[in-house]
Design an enzyme around this catalytic site. Sequence first.
Site, short mmCIF file in Angstrom:
data_model
loop_
_atom_site.label_atom_id
_atom_site.label_comp_id
_atom_site.label_asym_id
_atom_site.label_seq_id
_atom_site.Cartn_x
_atom_site.Cartn_y
_atom_site.Cartn_z
N GLU A 227 0.81 -1.22 0.00
CA GLU A 227 0.00 0.00 0.00
C GLU A 227 0.85 1.27 0.00
OE1 GLU A 227 -3.63 2.03 2.62
OE2 GLU A 227 -2.93 0.01 3.09
N LYS A 245 -8.53 -1.35 1.36
CA LYS A 245 -9.43 -2.00 2.30
C LYS A 245 -10.14 -3.12 1.57
CE LYS A 245 -8.92 -0.28 6.30
NZ LYS A 245 -8.43 -1.20 7.34
#
Length: 421
Positions: A227, A245
């Site tokens: 990420e 997410k």
Amino acid sequence: MLPQDAKPLYDLHASPSEVAMCWPDDSPMVALIGNSGHSKWSRWSIVGHASGKKLTVPLGQPLGAIKDELSTSGTTTLLPNWIGYISYELGYAIEPKCGEAPASDWPNAEFVWCECALIHDAESDSWWSIGNCKVPEMYPSEEHTRAWGDVEDSTSSESFSNAVKQTIKYIHAGDIFQANITRRYSATVDGNLRMQALAMLQKPGGWYGAWLEFPEEGRYVMSMSPELFMQYNEESRGIVTRPMKGTRPEGDAPETLLESAKDAAELHMIVDLMRNDLGRLCEFGSVQVQEARAIERHPTVWQCVGEVHGKVRKGLSVIDVLNATFPPGSVTGAPKIRAMQIINELEDTPRGPYCGAIGILGKIAMLNVAIRTALFQGKGTPSAFCGTMEYSSGCGIVAESDPQAETVESEVKTRILRRQR
């Protein structure tokens, strides 16, 4: 992104991890190692010498103490620059309403000046030398013993499940919309820690991998993060963040993740949070959600990701940018301050660099979200190390979360370590 004096290395044909594995044992290393299979977002890898010049922000202190140093020495090229980590607990110094930071063995930030390094461009599969950095003597990789033992639960499944249940109660009471709750694992370490860590950064690796050595303090950090927290250039003032997410094991059909309303809600909340964070420091109208929700394959898992762009207002520094955005929303929840208060209540140990950020910090910033991140403390050299490893995994909890399913997800996220045994 490269300085004008960068020298091409036409005869070097090896992966960044392979070059790092040949690094001299007596030279502390900082390495940012991207997954070359996806050059758009992990194009550059850096393997460099950790010089004696260091910036450390003690626990409880904000980043303002190093603002002048960053503005005078940082550059808008990859190197020379500062490479290191920011701990999650910096968030408590930025926003005192979050409460008092728990005691930690890790400072709020630790960066070393790197001006001598080898840089790999995955897009062209080419190597460059910065600061007249010499290529280490390359030797065939040898089979090495595992540096760490079995990964054990430090947070029991029952304790984690109870924390998830309490978080859901807070959500139903209207305190928050979402919180990222994490659980801890640990292992003993005895052996060649550097080789084991670099082998993992080679395979399975991560789009924003990192290996940082602070041997004088007995601290080491390995990150296999997928990420991107922030990519920012003070010269162009452009900024991008890519929050993640929603997770499924790599063996599952990706459609199960894309079709999950619960996982979609998780990501949309955090994309909105990051959009609002950027709106505090960007020019009016410049903040744009370029991608609301896309699916990507990462080592051992499928992930859903959003992408937000903006243009920072004139006169703001990278410290101002961090003060407006740190910690990353994907590891806190929304609204951020109340989520951090609940995290502080429900988690009994500090996070340290885990859930913080790792990478380059200066007039250019390229920082990951430090998930899939292991923290090592102990004695000895990187090749003969004795100590402990701490590893954590987290889950975004929303009103529809099922405690048992979240507990299973937290264990799935440890497979990246367990499969190395």
